[in-house]
Design an enzyme around this catalytic site. Structure first.
Site, PDB file in Angstrom:
ATOM      1  N   TYR A  48       9.337 -24.390  34.748  1.00 37.38           N
ATOM      2  CA  TYR A  48       9.752 -24.281  36.147  1.00 37.38           C
ATOM      3  C   TYR A  48      11.274 -24.245  36.269  1.00 37.38           C
ATOM      4  O   TYR A  48      11.806 -23.641  37.198  1.00 37.38           O
ATOM      5  CB  TYR A  48       9.177 -25.440  36.967  1.00 37.38           C
ATOM      6  CG  TYR A  48       7.701 -25.279  37.247  1.00 37.38           C
ATOM      7  CD1 TYR A  48       7.269 -24.569  38.361  1.00 37.38           C
ATOM      8  CD2 TYR A  48       6.747 -25.831  36.402  1.00 37.38           C
ATOM      9  CE1 TYR A  48       5.914 -24.406  38.615  1.00 37.38           C
ATOM     10  CE2 TYR A  48       5.389 -25.679  36.649  1.00 37.38           C
ATOM     11  CZ  TYR A  48       4.985 -24.961  37.758  1.00 37.38           C
ATOM     12  OH  TYR A  48       3.645 -24.798  38.006  1.00 37.38           O
ATOM     13  N   GLU A  78      -0.924 -30.007  37.859  1.00 35.72           N
ATOM     14  CA  GLU A  78      -1.182 -29.554  36.489  1.00 35.72           C
ATOM     15  C   GLU A  78      -1.250 -30.725  35.519  1.00 35.72           C
ATOM     16  O   GLU A  78      -2.109 -30.743  34.621  1.00 35.72           O
ATOM     17  CB  GLU A  78      -0.103 -28.550  36.076  1.00 35.72           C
ATOM     18  CG  GLU A  78      -0.242 -27.216  36.801  1.00 35.72           C
ATOM     19  CD  GLU A  78       1.060 -26.450  36.930  1.00 35.72           C
ATOM     20  OE1 GLU A  78       2.017 -26.738  36.170  1.00 35.72           O
ATOM     21  OE2 GLU A  78       1.141 -25.561  37.795  1.00 35.72           O
ATOM     22  N   TYR A 111     -13.496 -21.277  34.590  1.00 32.14           N
ATOM     23  CA  TYR A 111     -13.188 -20.237  33.623  1.00 32.14           C
ATOM     24  C   TYR A 111     -12.399 -20.820  32.456  1.00 32.14           C
ATOM     25  O   TYR A 111     -11.918 -21.956  32.509  1.00 32.14           O
ATOM     26  CB  TYR A 111     -12.378 -19.099  34.267  1.00 32.14           C
ATOM     27  CG  TYR A 111     -11.112 -19.543  34.970  1.00 32.14           C
ATOM     28  CD1 TYR A 111      -9.949 -19.860  34.269  1.00 32.14           C
ATOM     29  CD2 TYR A 111     -11.074 -19.656  36.361  1.00 32.14           C
ATOM     30  CE1 TYR A 111      -8.795 -20.277  34.923  1.00 32.14           C
ATOM     31  CE2 TYR A 111      -9.917 -20.073  37.030  1.00 32.14           C
ATOM     32  CZ  TYR A 111      -8.786 -20.374  36.293  1.00 32.14           C
ATOM     33  OH  TYR A 111      -7.646 -20.792  36.946  1.00 32.14           O
ATOM     34  N   GLN A 115      -8.255 -14.556  31.629  1.00 34.73           N
ATOM     35  CA  GLN A 115      -9.214 -15.576  32.038  1.00 34.73           C
ATOM     36  C   GLN A 115     -10.607 -14.949  32.192  1.00 34.73           C
ATOM     37  O   GLN A 115     -10.736 -13.847  32.744  1.00 34.73           O
ATOM     38  CB  GLN A 115      -8.808 -16.215  33.373  1.00 34.73           C
ATOM     39  CG  GLN A 115      -7.655 -17.189  33.277  1.00 34.73           C
ATOM     40  CD  GLN A 115      -6.313 -16.506  33.134  1.00 34.73           C
ATOM     41  OE1 GLN A 115      -6.068 -15.473  33.743  1.00 34.73           O
ATOM     42  NE2 GLN A 115      -5.433 -17.062  32.323  1.00 34.73           N
ATOM     43  N   TYR A 116     -11.619 -15.688  31.722  1.00 37.24           N
ATOM     44  CA  TYR A 116     -13.010 -15.247  31.851  1.00 37.24           C
ATOM     45  C   TYR A 116     -13.872 -16.432  32.287  1.00 37.24           C
ATOM     46  O   TYR A 116     -13.781 -17.523  31.712  1.00 37.24           O
ATOM     47  CB  TYR A 116     -13.535 -14.691  30.522  1.00 37.24           C
ATOM     48  CG  TYR A 116     -12.762 -13.476  30.055  1.00 37.24           C
ATOM     49  CD1 TYR A 116     -12.921 -12.248  30.686  1.00 37.24           C
ATOM     50  CD2 TYR A 116     -11.843 -13.579  29.005  1.00 37.24           C
ATOM     51  CE1 TYR A 116     -12.196 -11.135  30.277  1.00 37.24           C
ATOM     52  CE2 TYR A 116     -11.116 -12.468  28.591  1.00 37.24           C
ATOM     53  CZ  TYR A 116     -11.296 -11.250  29.232  1.00 37.24           C
ATOM     54  OH  TYR A 116     -10.571 -10.153  28.831  1.00 37.24           O
ATOM     55  N   GLY A 162     -20.048  -6.689  41.086  1.00 31.67           N
ATOM     56  CA  GLY A 162     -19.605  -6.377  39.738  1.00 31.67           C
ATOM     57  C   GLY A 162     -19.593  -7.585  38.829  1.00 31.67           C
ATOM     58  O   GLY A 162     -20.503  -8.429  38.858  1.00 31.67           O
ATOM     59  N   GLY A 178     -17.980 -10.108  39.106  1.00 28.90           N
ATOM     60  CA  GLY A 178     -17.863 -11.338  39.888  1.00 28.90           C
ATOM     61  C   GLY A 178     -19.108 -12.187  39.868  1.00 28.90           C
ATOM     62  O   GLY A 178     -19.098 -13.328  40.346  1.00 28.90           O
ATOM     63  N   PRO A 217     -19.208 -16.329  37.529  1.00 28.05           N
ATOM     64  CA  PRO A 217     -19.179 -17.729  37.987  1.00 28.05           C
ATOM     65  C   PRO A 217     -20.396 -18.075  38.832  1.00 28.05           C
ATOM     66  O   PRO A 217     -20.851 -19.220  38.843  1.00 28.05           O
ATOM     67  CB  PRO A 217     -17.890 -17.819  38.800  1.00 28.05           C
ATOM     68  CG  PRO A 217     -17.590 -16.425  39.213  1.00 28.05           C
ATOM     69  CD  PRO A 217     -18.078 -15.562  38.093  1.00 28.05           C
ATOM     70  N   PHE A 221     -10.399 -12.565  40.545  1.00 27.08           N
ATOM     71  CA  PHE A 221     -10.060 -12.333  39.142  1.00 27.08           C
ATOM     72  C   PHE A 221      -8.692 -11.668  39.089  1.00 27.08           C
ATOM     73  O   PHE A 221      -8.465 -10.635  39.710  1.00 27.08           O
ATOM     74  CB  PHE A 221     -11.104 -11.439  38.487  1.00 27.08           C
ATOM     75  CG  PHE A 221     -12.435 -12.108  38.264  1.00 27.08           C
ATOM     76  CD1 PHE A 221     -12.555 -13.483  38.283  1.00 27.08           C
ATOM     77  CD2 PHE A 221     -13.568 -11.365  38.017  1.00 27.08           C
ATOM     78  CE1 PHE A 221     -13.774 -14.112  38.063  1.00 27.08           C
ATOM     79  CE2 PHE A 221     -14.804 -11.967  37.797  1.00 27.08           C
ATOM     80  CZ  PHE A 221     -14.893 -13.340  37.822  1.00 27.08           C
TER      81      PHE A 221
END
Length: 398
Positions: free
Chosen positions: A98, A140, A191, A207-208, A276, A278, A281, A389
């Site tokens: 940061y 985080e 994910y 990311q998946y 699609g 999507g 999840p 996504f």
């Protein structure tokens, strides 16, 4: 949150900053990557950068955060902050980064706005930046602690145990920790990030969604091959690598699971709408609902080009049938089978139970259209949750 002096300054300068935010973010990324080429090589998504999507998302989030501070000074835009923080945690972002962003972002602000950036203006926007940055760092660090890892240390080696060709463009990879340890716990809808080393030495990350429920004995991701700029989107260099190169027995670098679109622990009716890829999840959520014997109504909705292009279609049907009170409606642009619908998703004939909590995942225009229909059917805006996504352009395109 924002001091009175800074609030007045930000309110007065927000139109000028907002009008220039696209130029500011473009110059910021140019400066950042010139000074730190390793970031575009090994952290940022090169496809989204080339397509301009990350610039739009950053501009939208900064503008939205600053606007919220001056219009709602006693609250924070926690939904937006949580979504960004989960993505950062899945990439292993740390506090030190940061500082790097701050330096190059403010250089870009001064260069674009010139003499308009007085010491008072600089101080006010500096306060905005650190309010947002410190909020993200705090979230985080809690996310890292929740996974029992040091800040940024999210990566582990996983072995590909199986590969299943779901459709011509979608492949499921089943995974297990390479060291034989238990897979880290995840929530339905979350994910993981996957990092691969490409031919030019870059270690790109994507990311998946985990397409299996937390209670499943396996972990799986279902990856759609992205065909790249010719298809109107960013370059799919990681999805192509996974489809073309990865086979059972290979090792992948995979992050701990993150993501804020998760199935709430509730007995309320649930609606899962996807288009699609999507559906991934949604499949995790649906499997969890089936595993836990969810008794309230469950409505499963999906839109795709054709049944042959619908990833995990048989799982979509089978898991719905396991529930006591559930229905599935599928829409296809072409080649619909008996019992399916044609055209775009239209909720007119679909009953939606009172008190429904809805979860959406798919292209942004699809989610906007479905959300509008759900609102018209009486679903509360607070009960409609979504996953994008890639960079979250919902705010940037509003």
């Amino acid at each position: 949150m924002l001091s009175e002096t800074s609030t007045a300054t930000v309110r007065a300068t927000l139109p000028a900053v907002g009008a220039a935010i696209g130029d500011i973010t473009e110059l910021f990324y140019t400066k950042l990557f010139a000074a730190h080429p390793e970031l575009i090589r090994d952290l940022f998504n090169r496809g989204n950068q080339n397509a301009g999507l990350q610039k739009q998302a950053l501009a939208g989030s900064i503008a939205a955060f600053a606007t919220h501070l001056v219009e709602h000074p006693d609250t924070r835009p926690d939904v937006m902050l949580n979504r960004i923080a989960h993505k950062h945690a899945s990439l292993g972002v740390t506090r030190a980064q940061y500082e790097v962003v701050h330096r190059h972002l403010f250089e870009a602000i001064v260069e674009v706005l010139g003499e308009a950036v007085t010491p008072e203006v600089a101080a006010a926007w500096d306060e905005v930046y650190w309010l947002m940055a410190n909020a993200l760092v705090a979230i985080e660090e809690r996310l890292y602690a929740g996974q029992q890892v040091a800040a940024g240390d999210v990566w582990r080696d996983w072995t590909v145990t199986d590969r299943i060709e779901e459709t011509p463009d979608c492949t499921t990879f089943r995974l297990a920790p390479a060291d034989g340890s238990p897979a880290p716990a995840h929530l339905p809808g979350q994910y993981v990030s996957v990092q691969v080393e490409l031919a030019d030495g870059a270690r790109q990350i994507r990311q998946y969604s985990l397409s299996t429920a937390p209670g499943s004995p396996v972990r799986a991701i279902t990856v759609k091959r992205v065909h790249g700029p010719a298809a109107g989107g960013p370059d799919g260099e990681v999805s192509r690598y996974l489809h073309d190169r990865v086979r059972p027995g290979d090792t992948l670098r995979v992050s701990a699971p993150y993501g804020d679109l998760v199935l709430r622990d509730t007995a309320a009716p649930v609606l899962l709408a996807s288009a699609g890829i999507g559906c991934t999840p949604m499949l995790s959520m649906l499997e969890h609902l089936a595993d836990t014997g969810h008794a309230a109504p469950v409505t499963v909705l999906h839109a795709d080009r054709s049944p042959a292009d619908h990833p995990l279609r048989s799982d979509h049907r089978a898991l719905t049938h396991k529930l006591a009170d559930a229905r599935a409606d599928f829409w296809y642009e072409e080649s619909a089978e008996p019992g399916d619908r044609t055209g775009r998703m239209d909720l007119t004939p679909v009953p939606v139970a009172a008190g429904t909590t809805a979860y959406l995942c798919g292209p942004l225009p699809f989610m906007r259209a479905v959300r509008a229909q759900l609102l018209a059917k009486g679903v509360s805006a607070a009960d409609i949750h979504y996953e994008v996504f890639g960079p979250d352009l919902w705010l940037a395109s509003a």
